[in-house]
Design a protein around this motif. Structure first.
Motif, PDB file in Angstrom:
ATOM      1  N   GLY A 195       3.780 -37.196  68.288  1.00  0.00           N
ATOM      2  CA  GLY A 195       3.346 -36.438  67.118  1.00  0.00           C
ATOM      3  C   GLY A 195       2.741 -35.097  67.485  1.00  0.00           C
ATOM      4  O   GLY A 195       2.988 -34.085  66.820  1.00  0.00           O
ATOM      5  N   SER A 246       4.321 -31.548  66.542  1.00  0.00           N
ATOM      6  CA  SER A 246       3.539 -30.546  65.808  1.00  0.00           C
ATOM      7  C   SER A 246       3.525 -29.205  66.532  1.00  0.00           C
ATOM      8  O   SER A 246       3.630 -28.148  65.895  1.00  0.00           O
ATOM      9  CB  SER A 246       2.099 -31.037  65.624  1.00  0.00           C
ATOM     10  OG  SER A 246       2.074 -32.188  64.826  1.00  0.00           O
ATOM     11  N   VAL A 260       6.921 -27.648  65.879  1.00  0.00           N
ATOM     12  CA  VAL A 260       7.089 -27.186  64.497  1.00  0.00           C
ATOM     13  C   VAL A 260       6.224 -25.965  64.208  1.00  0.00           C
ATOM     14  O   VAL A 260       6.673 -24.997  63.579  1.00  0.00           O
ATOM     15  CB  VAL A 260       6.772 -28.337  63.513  1.00  0.00           C
ATOM     16  CG1 VAL A 260       6.576 -27.831  62.104  1.00  0.00           C
ATOM     17  CG2 VAL A 260       7.879 -29.371  63.554  1.00  0.00           C
ATOM     18  N   VAL A 313      10.986 -29.322  54.090  1.00  0.00           N
ATOM     19  CA  VAL A 313      10.581 -30.644  54.576  1.00  0.00           C
ATOM     20  C   VAL A 313      11.678 -31.322  55.399  1.00  0.00           C
ATOM     21  O   VAL A 313      11.382 -31.872  56.469  1.00  0.00           O
ATOM     22  CB  VAL A 313      10.135 -31.529  53.383  1.00  0.00           C
ATOM     23  CG1 VAL A 313       9.841 -32.944  53.835  1.00  0.00           C
ATOM     24  CG2 VAL A 313       8.913 -30.928  52.711  1.00  0.00           C
ATOM     25  N   PRO A 314      12.944 -31.313  54.973  1.00  0.00           N
ATOM     26  CA  PRO A 314      13.963 -32.004  55.787  1.00  0.00           C
ATOM     27  C   PRO A 314      14.109 -31.412  57.193  1.00  0.00           C
ATOM     28  O   PRO A 314      14.243 -32.162  58.170  1.00  0.00           O
ATOM     29  CB  PRO A 314      15.257 -31.820  54.988  1.00  0.00           C
ATOM     30  CG  PRO A 314      14.828 -31.548  53.601  1.00  0.00           C
ATOM     31  CD  PRO A 314      13.526 -30.844  53.706  1.00  0.00           C
ATOM     32  N   ASN A 315      14.070 -30.097  57.293  1.00  0.00           N
ATOM     33  CA  ASN A 315      14.175 -29.474  58.619  1.00  0.00           C
ATOM     34  C   ASN A 315      12.948 -29.788  59.481  1.00  0.00           C
ATOM     35  O   ASN A 315      13.077 -30.002  60.691  1.00  0.00           O
ATOM     36  CB  ASN A 315      14.348 -27.968  58.484  1.00  0.00           C
ATOM     37  CG  ASN A 315      15.673 -27.603  57.873  1.00  0.00           C
ATOM     38  OD1 ASN A 315      16.620 -28.376  57.929  1.00  0.00           O
ATOM     39  ND2 ASN A 315      15.753 -26.420  57.279  1.00  0.00           N
ATOM     40  N   THR A 316      11.781 -29.805  58.862  1.00  0.00           N
ATOM     41  CA  THR A 316      10.559 -30.124  59.606  1.00  0.00           C
ATOM     42  C   THR A 316      10.596 -31.561  60.109  1.00  0.00           C
ATOM     43  O   THR A 316      10.285 -31.832  61.281  1.00  0.00           O
ATOM     44  CB  THR A 316       9.323 -29.902  58.716  1.00  0.00           C
ATOM     45  OG1 THR A 316       9.322 -28.555  58.253  1.00  0.00           O
ATOM     46  CG2 THR A 316       8.044 -30.174  59.482  1.00  0.00           C
ATOM     47  N   LEU A 317      10.969 -32.494  59.242  1.00  0.00           N
ATOM     48  CA  LEU A 317      11.072 -33.892  59.670  1.00  0.00           C
ATOM     49  C   LEU A 317      12.152 -34.072  60.730  1.00  0.00           C
ATOM     50  O   LEU A 317      12.009 -34.899  61.637  1.00  0.00           O
ATOM     51  CB  LEU A 317      11.347 -34.785  58.462  1.00  0.00           C
ATOM     52  CG  LEU A 317      10.206 -34.901  57.441  1.00  0.00           C
ATOM     53  CD1 LEU A 317      10.643 -35.758  56.262  1.00  0.00           C
ATOM     54  CD2 LEU A 317       8.951 -35.441  58.080  1.00  0.00           C
ATOM     55  N   GLY A 318      13.221 -33.287  60.626  1.00  0.00           N
ATOM     56  CA  GLY A 318      14.269 -33.339  61.643  1.00  0.00           C
ATOM     57  C   GLY A 318      13.768 -32.894  63.004  1.00  0.00           C
ATOM     58  O   GLY A 318      14.129 -33.479  64.027  1.00  0.00           O
ATOM     59  N   ARG A 319      12.933 -31.864  63.028  1.00  0.00           N
ATOM     60  CA  ARG A 319      12.365 -31.413  64.304  1.00  0.00           C
ATOM     61  C   ARG A 319      11.405 -32.449  64.872  1.00  0.00           C
ATOM     62  O   ARG A 319      11.389 -32.703  66.077  1.00  0.00           O
ATOM     63  CB  ARG A 319      11.637 -30.076  64.140  1.00  0.00           C
ATOM     64  CG  ARG A 319      12.544 -28.891  63.936  1.00  0.00           C
ATOM     65  CD  ARG A 319      13.578 -28.744  65.024  1.00  0.00           C
ATOM     66  NE  ARG A 319      12.998 -28.523  66.329  1.00  0.00           N
ATOM     67  CZ  ARG A 319      13.676 -28.418  67.455  1.00  0.00           C
ATOM     68  NH1 ARG A 319      14.991 -28.526  67.442  1.00  0.00           N
ATOM     69  NH2 ARG A 319      13.073 -28.215  68.593  1.00  0.00           N
ATOM     70  N   TYR A 320      10.576 -33.054  63.992  1.00  0.00           N
ATOM     71  CA  TYR A 320       9.696 -34.130  64.464  1.00  0.00           C
ATOM     72  C   TYR A 320      10.519 -35.273  65.063  1.00  0.00           C
ATOM     73  O   TYR A 320      10.167 -35.819  66.100  1.00  0.00           O
ATOM     74  CB  TYR A 320       8.827 -34.661  63.323  1.00  0.00           C
ATOM     75  CG  TYR A 320       7.528 -33.917  63.141  1.00  0.00           C
ATOM     76  CD1 TYR A 320       6.464 -34.108  64.011  1.00  0.00           C
ATOM     77  CD2 TYR A 320       7.359 -33.033  62.083  1.00  0.00           C
ATOM     78  CE1 TYR A 320       5.268 -33.442  63.842  1.00  0.00           C
ATOM     79  CE2 TYR A 320       6.169 -32.354  61.906  1.00  0.00           C
ATOM     80  CZ  TYR A 320       5.123 -32.564  62.785  1.00  0.00           C
ATOM     81  OH  TYR A 320       3.946 -31.896  62.627  1.00  0.00           O
ATOM     82  N   ALA A 321      11.608 -35.630  64.403  1.00  0.00           N
ATOM     83  CA  ALA A 321      12.464 -36.706  64.914  1.00  0.00           C
ATOM     84  C   ALA A 321      13.135 -36.292  66.224  1.00  0.00           C
ATOM     85  O   ALA A 321      13.243 -37.100  67.150  1.00  0.00           O
ATOM     86  CB  ALA A 321      13.506 -37.083  63.870  1.00  0.00           C
TER      87      ALA A 321
END
Length: 169
Positions: free
Chosen positions: A37, A41, A44, A53-61
């Motif tokens: 995490g 962070s 990101v 949000v989808p691109n941010t969650l994709g980078r976290y993944a």
């Protein structure tokens, strides 16, 4: 009567290799999720700056899932090999490190990176097991403070230090 109640959270080496695999997995995944995490962070907020949000969650993944996969692969491989081979030795750790290191090749999408990291991580795990078998630690939990170094900031360098209690002149 012996006190069988253990204080504190479960640690990886509380039980022998091959036992309590899922407890060991959870003990390793707790700090791994924090690291994943944090690195996600950092990526990101400071590197990629994704929009939405989808691109941010994709980078976290993209950052976090391989890190979690590496830790999970190591724990599950070493404990499974102990149960299959009925031996607790350095070869299990080498193979576990090699399996975990191969994740880097999938992450980078380059087989040669996976091969090299598999060898490197396998050798590092082998060395770590050698150190543990001798009763030592790579990263000691308790250390002696010296005059300088990392603990110098904890010392009081003032001319007039606060005296404890009801100290008078």
């Amino acid at each position: 009567m012996e006190n069988s109640v253990k204080k504190g959270p479960y640690r990886y080496f509380d039980t022998p290799e091959g036992e309590d695999t899922f407890k060991k997995l959870w003990a390793v995944l707790k700090p791994t999720l924090v690291v994943a995490g944090g690195l996600g962070s950092i990526d990101v907020l400071m590197v990629t700056h994704p929009k939405g949000v989808p691109n941010t969650l994709g980078r976290y993944a993209f950052i976090g899932l391989p890190i979690v996969g590496i830790a999970s692969t190591f724990v599950l491989t070493t404990n499974t090999l102990v149960n299959i081979r009925k031996k607790e030795d350095k070869l299990n750790w080498f193979l576990g490190g090699a399996a975990a290191g191969s994740w880097f090749g999938a992450w980078a999408r380059k087989p040669i990176v996976g091969f090299n990291m598999a060898l490197l991580c396998g050798f590092a795990a082998f060395l770590h097991k050698c150190v543990l078998d001798q009763g030592n630690q790579l990263i000691p939990t308790q250390y002696k403070r010296s005059a300088g170094g990392a603990t110098a900031c904890l010392r009081d360098f003032s001319l007039f230090a606060d005296r404890p209690g009801k100290w008078t002149t």
